[in-house]
Scaffold this motif. Structure first.
Motif, PDB file in Angstrom:
ATOM      1  N   LYS A 804       0.822  -1.205   0.000  1.00 40.08           N
ATOM      2  CA  LYS A 804       0.000   0.000   0.000  1.00 40.08           C
ATOM      3  C   LYS A 804       0.857   1.256   0.000  1.00 40.08           C
ATOM      4  CE  LYS A 804      -4.065  -1.929   2.340  1.00 40.08           C
ATOM      5  NZ  LYS A 804      -4.905  -1.861   3.563  1.00 40.08           N
ATOM      6  N   TYR A 809      -0.240  -1.293  -8.365  1.00 37.63           N
ATOM      7  CA  TYR A 809      -1.477  -1.878  -8.890  1.00 37.63           C
ATOM      8  C   TYR A 809      -2.141  -2.730  -7.797  1.00 37.63           C
ATOM      9  CZ  TYR A 809       1.726  -5.846  -9.453  1.00 37.63           C
ATOM     10  OH  TYR A 809       2.651  -6.813  -9.229  1.00 37.63           O
ATOM     11  N   GLU A 810      -3.347  -3.172  -8.099  1.00 33.75           N
ATOM     12  CA  GLU A 810      -4.077  -3.991  -7.146  1.00 33.75           C
ATOM     13  C   GLU A 810      -3.450  -5.367  -7.112  1.00 33.75           C
ATOM     14  OE1 GLU A 810      -8.614  -5.692  -6.270  1.00 33.75           O
ATOM     15  OE2 GLU A 810      -8.283  -4.159  -7.810  1.00 33.75           O
TER      16      GLU A 810
END
Length: 828
Positions: A804, A809-810
């Motif tokens: 985080k 990206y996710e």
């Protein structure tokens, strides 16, 4: 002497002077019973009462009169005669058979008989019944002295042989032929006569034999039939009753039983004659299926004592072949099935006093069994009222009550063919009926018939017409019995249970329909009975919003008119032949206001006469589905290889084949070789506001190594008549693995050892190079399962927090555990 009448009394006492004579005179009359040739002895004696020894003969014995006088009464000629008959060759004496007669004459006197001649006139008792067989006559084995002139046979014994000596016999034999035209049962009598002496004395002997009989025994013959015209004679068209049992009783004990043949005829042969010994013969007639409560149906007819189905005091001579011991039955009518029109067995009939409503006592009937009688297989019933009790007076009203035989029939009065008179109507007057307009057969003037036939009306006669008329409420009296006390051909109808008599089914080839469509329906009706079913209505109830297409109705292909009543169609006056099928067809139109869903159409067959259902209720269901052009929403789309993971299909990005997609309603689509899919009418949206449509891609069906780059579950708003388009992307993704084991962590803890913590930073650097999927792999051995899960969760949390901070990206993390021993220690 005991042979004198009267016995001679004593002459009395007196004095006889010396040299005087005394004479006693008297008359004697010979007893009429003394046979000829009897010797009669008479003797006289004299004695002195005062001097007993004075009157003696020369030897000193008491003096007596002259020696006894012997007198011969008459000439003493007496003959006896007997006669016998036999059938030449044995068997019965049929017309055309030869008979042999034997005449025996015997001299039973003590003196010879003179001028003995035997004669036999064959025509004496019936001219032409017997014909002499030439050269058959012989007297004591010889033709000497025998002459035959016409029908007269003469045997002159004395002319050929002289006087017939005492104890001598004459045997005359001759043969005859029975007239071939004589009817069975005709009695043939032959008499032999012998004459002798001068003046002539005569004696005779006769023997009788019935045509069809046998010498020495007797036979009984008769027939049983339905005496439809009450003339007590069997007519050519009257029903002969086969299989009836005729029981012979002797002195009240059953002796033999016989069965009538197809012509209703019976014969009982070989009976011992009872004309001499006084035995009592009786016949009792019984139907083949008669039971303890079967009614007597007629009075017997014969030359003897006749009763209800009985003949008593029967006299059977030797050689007799008695005819006409008959039973003509005359039942009041038949209880029959109102549909099949066949007789019904097992129906109980009771005669009630109509005013009191109570059953009559059994003593009111000649046959007590007639009260509460139960019909046999022919359905016959009969009431022989005798009006002998206060409960059954003459000129009163009576009511016939019936009880159905079982669950297959409806109890009480018929609804299909109700009686013309019952408890709620005026009675039918039987005494006033014979010869009136109410009498169906005026030819039988002494009887009243409701119908012209002794059989129940056939199915061709419509119910409730004159051909099915009968009466249950009657006025009866004793003025002219049985014409005023019984009603004939009064056939009573009983209704069968008709629920299920018609097997009915309804079908339609259209399962899914749309608004405005014409829907064909077919109703199949099958008559399960062996009789026609007429006066039926087929009622068809169709759903609201549907409309009958006028002129579309057909029965077996023939156009018919139907009655439309709201949402109900009525096919009236339908007839279905026995064990056959009829087909009804019609069209219904689906109205514009009908909403989506299932719609059921019902049909049932009903009797017009009773209003009761004669079939079950059948149905056919259609489903109103949206019109594919105007109401449905089609769904189409593609699943593609999203190589650059930008969620858009671009040049060079091909479709993925064999990928499965599923709707919320369970519809499944599979992509073709180009990755395309199409669901026709996937949803019918609400026509006012539309509807949500949900489509989900089954990621298990993606090619190996592919992961979705778009949402797996997609929702779009559907509107009627418009299509929806979906797009799903997937690609082969970079997988970065992190392998762990017990050595990476502090013993018994989820904290990593210090030397392994720098590996987290190296992992993040690798993940930043390009979008990847992180796969956390833990190789476990003997650790606690919970500890393993905690360690994986701890590492996953550290990596997530660190990622985080990089704002990348996710990241997708896929944890997995491998047990060296195949399972945690506690599960081994």
């Amino acid at each position: 002497s005991s042979d004198l009448t009267p016995p001679l009394p004593a002459a009395g006492a007196g004095t006889l002077n010396t040299g005087a004579n005394a004479t006693i005179e008297f008359d004697l009359q010979v007893n009429a019973a003394v046979p000829g040739g009897t010797l009669i002895t008479n003797q006289a004696s004299v004695a002195s009462t005062e001097r007993p020894n004075l009157l003696t003969d020369g030897d000193g014995n008491p003096a007596t009169g002259p020696e006894p006088t012997v007198v011969l009464v008459g000439d003493g000629q007496q003959l006896s005669i007997t006669k016998q008959v036999a059938v030449v060759g044995g068997g019965a004496a049929l017309a055309g058979s030869q008979l042999e007669y034997v005449v025996r004459v015997t001299n039973i006197a003590a003196v010879p008989a003179y001028d003995v001649v035997i004669t036999d006139d064959l025509d004496a008792s019936g001219p032409g019944q017997l014909a002499y067989v030439g050269l058959s006559a012989a007297m004591n084995g010889s033709a000497a002295g025998v002459t035959v002139v016409g029908s007269l046979i003469t045997a002159n014994y004395s002319g050929a042989y002289g006087p017939l000596q005492p104890g001598g016999s004459i045997l005359l034999r001759f043969r005859t032929v029975i007239d071939p035209g004589l009817a069975i049962g005709t009695s043939v009598t032959n008499t032999g006569v012998v004459r002798w002496n001068d003046p002539i004395q005569l004696a005779s002997a006769s023997v009788s034999l019935d045509v069809g009989g046998m010498p020495g025994v007797g036979a009984l013959n008769g027939e049983v039939w339905h005496d439809a015209n009450f003339d007590r004679a069997q007519g050519g068209s009257e029903r002969r009753l086969e299989g009836w049992i005729v029981e012979l009783y002797r002195n009240g004990q059953p002796l033999q039983s016989f069965v009538t043949d197809a012509s209703g005829i019976y014969r009982i042969g070989g009976l011992s004659p009872n004309d001499v010994n006084g035995d009592q013969y009786e016949l009792r007639f019984r139907a083949p299926d008669a039971g303890a409560r079967s009614a007597a149906l007629g009075r017997a007819q014969s030359a003897f004592t006749n009763g209800l189905q009985t003949i008593s005091d029967i006299l059977v001579p030797s050689g007799s072949n008695l005819q006409g011991l008959d039973l003509p039955i005359d039942p009041n009518g038949v209880v029959y099935d109102s549909i099949a029109r066949t007789p019904i067995a097992g129906v109980t009939l009771t005669l009630l006093n109509a005013s009191a409503g109570t059953a009559l006592p059994s003593l009111c009937f000649e046959d007590p069994t007639q009260q509460g009688q139960i019909t046999r297989s022919d359905g016959y019933y009969k009431f022989d009222l005798n009006f002998s009790q206060a409960a059954c007076p003459s000129a009163a009203n009576y009511l016939i009550a019936i009880t159905a035989p079982g669950p297959g029939f409806v109890d009480g009065e018929s609804q299909i063919i109700p009686p013309s008179s019952n408890a709620s109507t005026a009675p039918f007057s039987v005494p006033a009926c014979p010869g009136s307009a109410g009498d169906a057969l005026t030819a039988t003037a002494q009887h009243c018939e409701v119908q012209t036939s002794e059989f129940p009306p056939p199915p061709s006669v419509l119910a409730r017409t004159d051909g099915t008329r009968y009466y249950a409420h009657l006025t009866l009296d004793a003025t002219q019995m049985p014409g005023s006390s019984q009603l004939f051909n009064n056939h009573i109808a009983v209704d069968p249970v008709l629920a299920g008599a018609v097997a009915i089914t309804k079908t339609t080839p259209s399962i899914n329909v749309s608004r405005g469509q014409l829907v064909p329906y077919q109703i199949n009706l099958r008559n399960t009975l062996g009789a026609p079913l007429d006066q039926l209505s087929i009622i068809d109830r169709f759903p609201a919003g549907f409309r009958y297409v006028e002129g579309s109705a057909r029965i077996d292909g023939v156009p018919v008119e139907v009655t439309v009543d709201a949402s109900q169609l009525v096919f009236g006056d339908v007839t279905i032949d026995p064990l056959s099928e009829s087909i009804l067809q019609l069209l219904l139109a689906v109205g514009a206001g009908v909403t989506d869903g299932e719609y059921v159409n019902y049909a049932q067959a009903v009797s017009n006469l009773t209003g009761l259902a004669v079939s079950g209720e059948t149905s056919a269901t259609v489903r109103l589905v949206p019109d594919p052009d105007f109401a449905c929403t089609d769904v189409m789309g593609k699943v593609f290889d999203d190589k650059n993971r930008n969620r858009q299909q671009e040049t060079g990005e091909l479709g993925l084949a064999g990928v499965r997609l599923v709707t919320a309603r369970g519809l499944i689509a599979v992509t073709d070789q180009y990755g395309r899919f199409h669901i026709t009418c996937a949803v019918v949206p609400n026509e006012d506001r539309g509807s949500n449509f949900v489509l989900k891609l089954d990621d298990r069906s993606l090619p190996s190594g592919y992961r979705l780059s778009t949402r797996q579950l997609q929702v779009k708003r559907a509107t009627q008549g418009k299509a929806l388009r979906f797009s799903f992307g997937a690609s082969v993704q970079r997988v970065v693995g992190l392998d762990m084991a017990d050595d990476v962590f502090e013993p018994g803890s989820d904290q990593m050892r210090p030397q392994w913590k720098p590996r987290i930073a190296l992992l993040l650097d690798e993940l930043k190079k390009s979008p990847s999927i992180l796969r956390l792999s833990y190789v476990a051995d003997v650790e606690d399962e919970g500890l393993v899960e905690d360690r994986i969760a701890s590492v996953e949390e550290q990596i997530t927090e660190a990622w985080k901070e990089l704002d990348g990206y996710e990241l997708t993390i896929e944890p997995e555990v491998f047990w060296r021993r195949g399972a945690p220690p506690e599960n081994q």
